[in-house]
Design a protein around this motif. Structure first.
Motif, PDB file in Angstrom:
ATOM      1  N   LEU A 157      49.200   7.742  84.313  1.00 52.14           N
ATOM      2  CA  LEU A 157      49.994   6.886  83.423  1.00 52.14           C
ATOM      3  C   LEU A 157      49.965   7.388  81.986  1.00 52.14           C
ATOM      4  O   LEU A 157      51.005   7.457  81.312  1.00 52.14           O
ATOM      5  CB  LEU A 157      49.487   5.446  83.495  1.00 52.14           C
ATOM      6  N   THR A 158      48.774   7.753  81.483  1.00 54.13           N
ATOM      7  CA  THR A 158      48.689   8.218  80.093  1.00 54.13           C
ATOM      8  C   THR A 158      49.340   9.583  79.939  1.00 54.13           C
ATOM      9  O   THR A 158      49.908   9.897  78.882  1.00 54.13           O
ATOM     10  CB  THR A 158      47.226   8.269  79.628  1.00 54.13           C
ATOM     11  N   ALA A 159      49.291  10.412  80.985  1.00 54.98           N
ATOM     12  CA  ALA A 159      49.935  11.719  80.913  1.00 54.98           C
ATOM     13  C   ALA A 159      51.454  11.588  80.919  1.00 54.98           C
ATOM     14  O   ALA A 159      52.162  12.336  80.232  1.00 54.98           O
ATOM     15  CB  ALA A 159      49.473  12.597  82.070  1.00 54.98           C
ATOM     16  N   LYS A 160      51.971  10.633  81.711  1.00 54.21           N
ATOM     17  CA  LYS A 160      53.421  10.440  81.777  1.00 54.21           C
ATOM     18  C   LYS A 160      53.998  10.023  80.433  1.00 54.21           C
ATOM     19  O   LYS A 160      55.157  10.336  80.124  1.00 54.21           O
ATOM     20  CB  LYS A 160      53.748   9.404  82.847  1.00 54.21           C
ATOM     21  N   ALA A 161      53.195   9.352  79.604  1.00 54.68           N
ATOM     22  CA  ALA A 161      53.664   8.955  78.274  1.00 54.68           C
ATOM     23  C   ALA A 161      53.956  10.166  77.398  1.00 54.68           C
ATOM     24  O   ALA A 161      54.691  10.065  76.415  1.00 54.68           O
ATOM     25  CB  ALA A 161      52.623   8.056  77.609  1.00 54.68           C
ATOM     26  N   PHE A 162      53.383  11.320  77.764  1.00 49.81           N
ATOM     27  CA  PHE A 162      53.600  12.550  77.004  1.00 49.81           C
ATOM     28  C   PHE A 162      54.467  13.543  77.776  1.00 49.81           C
ATOM     29  O   PHE A 162      54.510  14.730  77.436  1.00 49.81           O
ATOM     30  CB  PHE A 162      52.256  13.182  76.639  1.00 49.81           C
ATOM     31  N   GLY A 163      55.140  13.087  78.824  1.00 48.82           N
ATOM     32  CA  GLY A 163      56.105  13.912  79.518  1.00 48.82           C
ATOM     33  C   GLY A 163      55.598  14.691  80.711  1.00 48.82           C
ATOM     34  O   GLY A 163      56.330  15.504  81.272  1.00 48.82           O
ATOM     35  N   PHE A 164      54.331  14.453  81.135  1.00 51.19           N
ATOM     36  CA  PHE A 164      53.798  15.146  82.308  1.00 51.19           C
ATOM     37  C   PHE A 164      53.916  14.253  83.539  1.00 51.19           C
ATOM     38  O   PHE A 164      53.731  13.040  83.440  1.00 51.19           O
ATOM     39  CB  PHE A 164      52.328  15.518  82.086  1.00 51.19           C
ATOM     40  N   ILE A 214      46.608  16.415  83.690  1.00 53.45           N
ATOM     41  CA  ILE A 214      46.441  17.855  83.882  1.00 53.45           C
ATOM     42  C   ILE A 214      45.011  18.282  83.539  1.00 53.45           C
ATOM     43  O   ILE A 214      44.324  17.642  82.750  1.00 53.45           O
ATOM     44  CB  ILE A 214      47.451  18.655  83.025  1.00 53.45           C
ATOM     45  N   ALA A 215      44.590  19.374  84.149  1.00 57.37           N
ATOM     46  CA  ALA A 215      43.261  19.917  83.882  1.00 57.37           C
ATOM     47  C   ALA A 215      43.202  20.505  82.475  1.00 57.37           C
ATOM     48  O   ALA A 215      44.190  21.031  81.953  1.00 57.37           O
ATOM     49  CB  ALA A 215      42.910  20.994  84.910  1.00 57.37           C
ATOM     50  N   LEU A 259      48.381  20.364  87.563  1.00 51.92           N
ATOM     51  CA  LEU A 259      48.490  18.932  87.806  1.00 51.92           C
ATOM     52  C   LEU A 259      47.350  18.472  88.707  1.00 51.92           C
ATOM     53  O   LEU A 259      46.962  19.155  89.648  1.00 51.92           O
ATOM     54  CB  LEU A 259      49.837  18.599  88.448  1.00 51.92           C
ATOM     55  N   LEU A 260      46.814  17.299  88.409  1.00 55.75           N
ATOM     56  CA  LEU A 260      45.704  16.729  89.176  1.00 55.75           C
ATOM     57  C   LEU A 260      46.164  15.513  89.982  1.00 55.75           C
ATOM     58  O   LEU A 260      46.964  14.724  89.487  1.00 55.75           O
ATOM     59  CB  LEU A 260      44.577  16.324  88.218  1.00 55.75           C
ATOM     60  N   ASP A 312      40.131  41.700  85.320  1.00 54.59           N
ATOM     61  CA  ASP A 312      41.305  40.841  85.204  1.00 54.59           C
ATOM     62  C   ASP A 312      41.142  39.688  86.190  1.00 54.59           C
ATOM     63  O   ASP A 312      40.647  39.884  87.307  1.00 54.59           O
ATOM     64  CB  ASP A 312      42.587  41.612  85.535  1.00 54.59           C
ATOM     65  N   PHE A 313      41.566  38.509  85.799  1.00 50.04           N
ATOM     66  CA  PHE A 313      41.457  37.359  86.691  1.00 50.04           C
ATOM     67  C   PHE A 313      42.604  36.396  86.427  1.00 50.04           C
ATOM     68  O   PHE A 313      43.306  36.507  85.406  1.00 50.04           O
ATOM     69  CB  PHE A 313      40.100  36.663  86.537  1.00 50.04           C
ATOM     70  N   GLY A 314      42.803  35.484  87.358  1.00 44.89           N
ATOM     71  CA  GLY A 314      43.885  34.529  87.186  1.00 44.89           C
ATOM     72  C   GLY A 314      43.774  33.361  88.128  1.00 44.89           C
ATOM     73  O   GLY A 314      43.012  33.388  89.108  1.00 44.89           O
ATOM     74  N   VAL A 315      44.529  32.328  87.821  1.00 44.45           N
ATOM     75  CA  VAL A 315      44.588  31.112  88.626  1.00 44.45           C
ATOM     76  C   VAL A 315      46.055  30.812  88.901  1.00 44.45           C
ATOM     77  O   VAL A 315      46.861  30.720  87.960  1.00 44.45           O
ATOM     78  CB  VAL A 315      43.925  29.927  87.901  1.00 44.45           C
ATOM     79  N   VAL A 316      46.404  30.663  90.175  1.00 44.80           N
ATOM     80  CA  VAL A 316      47.790  30.395  90.567  1.00 44.80           C
ATOM     81  C   VAL A 316      47.809  29.187  91.501  1.00 44.80           C
ATOM     82  O   VAL A 316      46.788  28.784  92.056  1.00 44.80           O
ATOM     83  CB  VAL A 316      48.431  31.617  91.259  1.00 44.80           C
ATOM     84  N   GLY A 317      48.991  28.636  91.689  1.00 42.93           N
ATOM     85  CA  GLY A 317      49.136  27.506  92.585  1.00 42.93           C
ATOM     86  C   GLY A 317      48.919  27.900  94.030  1.00 42.93           C
ATOM     87  O   GLY A 317      49.278  29.003  94.445  1.00 42.93           O
ATOM     88  N   ALA A 318      48.343  26.988  94.809  1.00 42.29           N
ATOM     89  CA  ALA A 318      48.099  27.267  96.225  1.00 42.29           C
ATOM     90  C   ALA A 318      49.359  27.068  97.059  1.00 42.29           C
ATOM     91  O   ALA A 318      49.565  27.771  98.047  1.00 42.29           O
ATOM     92  CB  ALA A 318      46.973  26.370  96.751  1.00 42.29           C
ATOM     93  N   ARG A 319      50.208  26.136  96.691  1.00 45.24           N
ATOM     94  CA  ARG A 319      51.406  25.841  97.468  1.00 45.24           C
ATOM     95  C   ARG A 319      52.630  26.548  96.915  1.00 45.24           C
ATOM     96  O   ARG A 319      53.529  26.924  97.657  1.00 45.24           O
ATOM     97  CB  ARG A 319      51.637  24.327  97.493  1.00 45.24           C
ATOM     98  N   LYS A 320      52.687  26.717  95.596  1.00 48.74           N
ATOM     99  CA  LYS A 320      53.794  27.414  94.961  1.00 48.74           C
ATOM    100  C   LYS A 320      53.213  28.538  94.108  1.00 48.74           C
ATOM    101  O   LYS A 320      52.177  28.374  93.491  1.00 48.74           O
ATOM    102  CB  LYS A 320      54.616  26.456  94.094  1.00 48.74           C
ATOM    103  N   PRO A 321      53.880  29.700  94.056  1.00 45.72           N
ATOM    104  CA  PRO A 321      53.349  30.844  93.304  1.00 45.72           C
ATOM    105  C   PRO A 321      53.532  30.691  91.796  1.00 45.72           C
ATOM    106  O   PRO A 321      54.159  31.525  91.130  1.00 45.72           O
ATOM    107  CB  PRO A 321      54.162  32.017  93.866  1.00 45.72           C
ATOM    108  N   VAL A 322      52.965  29.617  91.244  1.00 48.83           N
ATOM    109  CA  VAL A 322      53.037  29.348  89.815  1.00 48.83           C
ATOM    110  C   VAL A 322      51.748  29.844  89.167  1.00 48.83           C
ATOM    111  O   VAL A 322      50.648  29.499  89.621  1.00 48.83           O
ATOM    112  CB  VAL A 322      53.217  27.842  89.547  1.00 48.83           C
ATOM    113  N   THR A 323      51.859  30.654  88.127  1.00 54.90           N
ATOM    114  CA  THR A 323      50.675  31.148  87.426  1.00 54.90           C
ATOM    115  C   THR A 323      50.239  30.108  86.395  1.00 54.90           C
ATOM    116  O   THR A 323      51.014  29.716  85.515  1.00 54.90           O
ATOM    117  CB  THR A 323      50.957  32.478  86.728  1.00 54.90           C
TER     118      THR A 323
END
Length: 295
Positions: free
Chosen positions: A214-221, A225-226, A258-259, A275-286
């Motif tokens: 709810l508080t995140a949606k007030a800022f457009g999310f 989020i983490a 998104l949590l 080099d390292f990175g974090v991507v989405g598990a369901r969608k290939p979003v970096t």
């Protein structure tokens, strides 16, 4: 050149009042009042210092549990950020700072560990803003942090913040991780919906975008989020046994996590760098890319 003002604290400023103060410029009418409205000029000539900082072992243990670090004789590389965060907030809520804090995006973060900090060491922290510069979609500014033991700089950080706006221009220098793609990986992180509240409780960063849907949606999310600094910390916890005592670690935050959610962590070593990175598990979003470089 104008004189640089220095404010010294013997303890960390309380973050809850600072969070409330950070929200005021976003309020209609109130945001334009003297003492609330932020300047629109250059980075302020202001240094905030905290002296005689010591580590609370109980707090360190909570931080380690949330971020995934094991216990040891030295502080995790991201832990000194905890001692600096309230000073960051004090600087950004000062009306001399050229942007309202709630409109800022943490875009990049660089930490340089010149040597590990022992858990029992006493240190000082100094924070200032610098290098207000153009970005294609607005402007960037750095918040610089130095941690010293006596006269020795043992740890430093560059927090690069992005303010969206008109009149942007190309960056004058290439971004540190320009062109870096997240390495492929198989390690999944399953992140609970309360992760932002858990990290917020230990870090003091209780920005509403991290706490509840709810508080995140007030800022457009669409959901909370983490924290970017949690993501960086958790990645470095996964690399702990592969890192030297002295190194620099750069990250760029791409898309928010998104949590609750599941992401994939990957890494790749080469010539003294990881080099390292974090991507989405369901969608290939970096979500984040990073690089460690031995000093």
């Amino acid at each position: 050149m104008p004189d640089v003002a220095t404010r010294t604290f013997d303890k960390a400023p309380a973050t809850v009042p600072l969070m409330l103060k950070a929200a005021l410029p976003a309020l209609p009418v109130v945001g334009g009042l003297p003492g609330v409205k932020h300047a629109s000029g250059e980075a302020p000539d202001l240094v905030l210092r905290r002296t005689g900082v010591t580590t609370d072992p109980a707090h360190l243990e909570r931080y380690n549990q949330v971020c995934g670090f094991g216990s040891g004789a030295t502080l995790p590389v991201t832990y000194p950020h905890m001692a600096a965060f309230a000073l960051h907030m004090s600087l950004m809520t000062d009306t001399a700072f050229p942007f309202a804090p709630m409109g800022l995006v943490h875009l990049r973060n660089t930490i340089t560990q010149h040597r590990p900090l022992g858990i029992g060491e006493t240190f000082d922290v100094a924070v200032r803003a610098a290098d207000l510069r153009p970005h294609p979609k607005g402007r960037l500014i750095d918040v610089l942090t130095d941690v010293t033991v006596g006269e020795e700089v043992v740890w430093s950080e560059v927090t690069t913040l992005f303010a969206r706006g008109k009149g942007g221009a190309p960056e004058q220098t290439e971004a540190p991780l320009e062109g870096l793609e997240a390495p492929s990986g198989v390690v999944q992180w399953k992140l609970a919906g309360n992760l932002g509240r858990r990290y917020g409780a230990v870090s003091g960063d209780r920005n509403p975008i991290h706490l509840y849907p709810l508080t995140a949606k007030a800022f457009g999310f669409p959901s909370n989020i983490a924290h970017g600094m949690w993501t960086k910390a958790h990645a470095l916890a996964a690399l702990t046994n592969r890192l030297p005592d002295a190194y620099q670690v750069d990250v760029e935050f791409k898309k928010p996590i998104l949590l609750p959610g599941t992401v994939v962590f990957g890494s790749r070593s080469r010539d003294g760098e990881i080099d390292f990175g974090v991507v989405g598990a369901r969608k290939p979003v970096t979500h984040m890319v990073g690089r460690t470089t031995a000093l």
